[in-house]
Write a protein that holds these residues in place. Sequence first.
Motif, PDB file in Angstrom:
ATOM      1  N   PHE A 178     -16.211   7.408  48.444  1.00 54.15           N
ATOM      2  CA  PHE A 178     -15.649   6.179  47.918  1.00 54.15           C
ATOM      3  C   PHE A 178     -14.355   6.691  47.129  1.00 54.15           C
ATOM      4  O   PHE A 178     -14.115   7.922  46.576  1.00 54.15           O
ATOM      5  CB  PHE A 178     -16.437   5.729  46.666  1.00 54.15           C
ATOM      6  N   VAL A 179     -13.267   6.057  47.223  1.00 51.58           N
ATOM      7  CA  VAL A 179     -11.749   6.244  46.752  1.00 51.58           C
ATOM      8  C   VAL A 179     -11.421   5.192  45.533  1.00 51.58           C
ATOM      9  O   VAL A 179     -11.578   4.286  45.837  1.00 51.58           O
ATOM     10  CB  VAL A 179     -10.635   6.357  47.759  1.00 51.58           C
ATOM     11  N   GLY A 226     -14.624   1.101  55.087  1.00 50.77           N
ATOM     12  CA  GLY A 226     -13.344   0.827  55.085  1.00 50.77           C
ATOM     13  C   GLY A 226     -12.797  -0.299  54.158  1.00 50.77           C
ATOM     14  O   GLY A 226     -11.559  -0.553  54.332  1.00 50.77           O
ATOM     15  N   THR A 227     -13.598  -1.191  53.380  1.00 44.59           N
ATOM     16  CA  THR A 227     -12.981  -2.321  52.810  1.00 44.59           C
ATOM     17  C   THR A 227     -12.826  -1.666  51.362  1.00 44.59           C
ATOM     18  O   THR A 227     -13.269  -0.778  51.032  1.00 44.59           O
ATOM     19  CB  THR A 227     -14.060  -3.331  52.911  1.00 44.59           C
ATOM     20  N   CYS A 286     -20.646  -3.522  52.554  1.00 43.12           N
ATOM     21  CA  CYS A 286     -21.800  -3.003  53.317  1.00 43.12           C
ATOM     22  C   CYS A 286     -23.013  -2.391  52.424  1.00 43.12           C
ATOM     23  O   CYS A 286     -24.073  -1.968  52.799  1.00 43.12           O
ATOM     24  CB  CYS A 286     -21.270  -1.495  53.988  1.00 43.12           C
ATOM     25  N   GLY A 287     -22.809  -2.625  51.179  1.00 45.56           N
ATOM     26  CA  GLY A 287     -24.039  -2.397  50.190  1.00 45.56           C
ATOM     27  C   GLY A 287     -24.078  -1.010  49.824  1.00 45.56           C
ATOM     28  O   GLY A 287     -24.946  -0.437  49.136  1.00 45.56           O
ATOM     29  N   SER A 288     -23.159  -0.063  50.386  1.00 47.05           N
ATOM     30  CA  SER A 288     -23.116   1.532  50.097  1.00 47.05           C
ATOM     31  C   SER A 288     -23.098   1.532  48.135  1.00 47.05           C
ATOM     32  O   SER A 288     -22.176   0.574  48.014  1.00 47.05           O
ATOM     33  CB  SER A 288     -22.125   2.159  50.653  1.00 47.05           C
ATOM     34  N   HIS A 289     -23.554   2.525  47.817  1.00 49.15           N
ATOM     35  CA  HIS A 289     -23.402   2.543  46.491  1.00 49.15           C
ATOM     36  C   HIS A 289     -22.908   4.059  45.870  1.00 49.15           C
ATOM     37  O   HIS A 289     -23.324   5.081  46.726  1.00 49.15           O
ATOM     38  CB  HIS A 289     -24.308   2.109  45.708  1.00 49.15           C
ATOM     39  N   GLN A 290     -22.320   4.244  45.012  1.00 45.23           N
ATOM     40  CA  GLN A 290     -22.019   5.676  44.399  1.00 45.23           C
ATOM     41  C   GLN A 290     -21.686   5.853  42.795  1.00 45.23           C
ATOM     42  O   GLN A 290     -21.258   4.686  42.409  1.00 45.23           O
ATOM     43  CB  GLN A 290     -20.880   6.377  45.221  1.00 45.23           C
TER      44      GLN A 290
END
Length: 83
Positions: free
Chosen positions: A7-8, A36-37, A60-64
Amino acid sequence: MPDAPTFVVRAFEANYTAAGAVERILALTVGCGQCGTTSSCGSSQLIHLPGGALFRCESCGSHQAISHARLDASSVPVVTQRS
């Protein structure tokens, strides 16, 4: 172990301590390395943790977890709000 998405942090808004350290994340705009969003969210959509917050990609639901220390050390655009 699978690779974690990168994540950026593009921008953030935070409350700061008198010493200038991030005390609470109020808003984040983050680019997701998985899909990429770029997503933005406010304080109510973040899960606040001791020393940071959990960010979830809207697409996409990815988390950090994003730490206060990471934001303190960053050079991304900031909106300063003193507590």
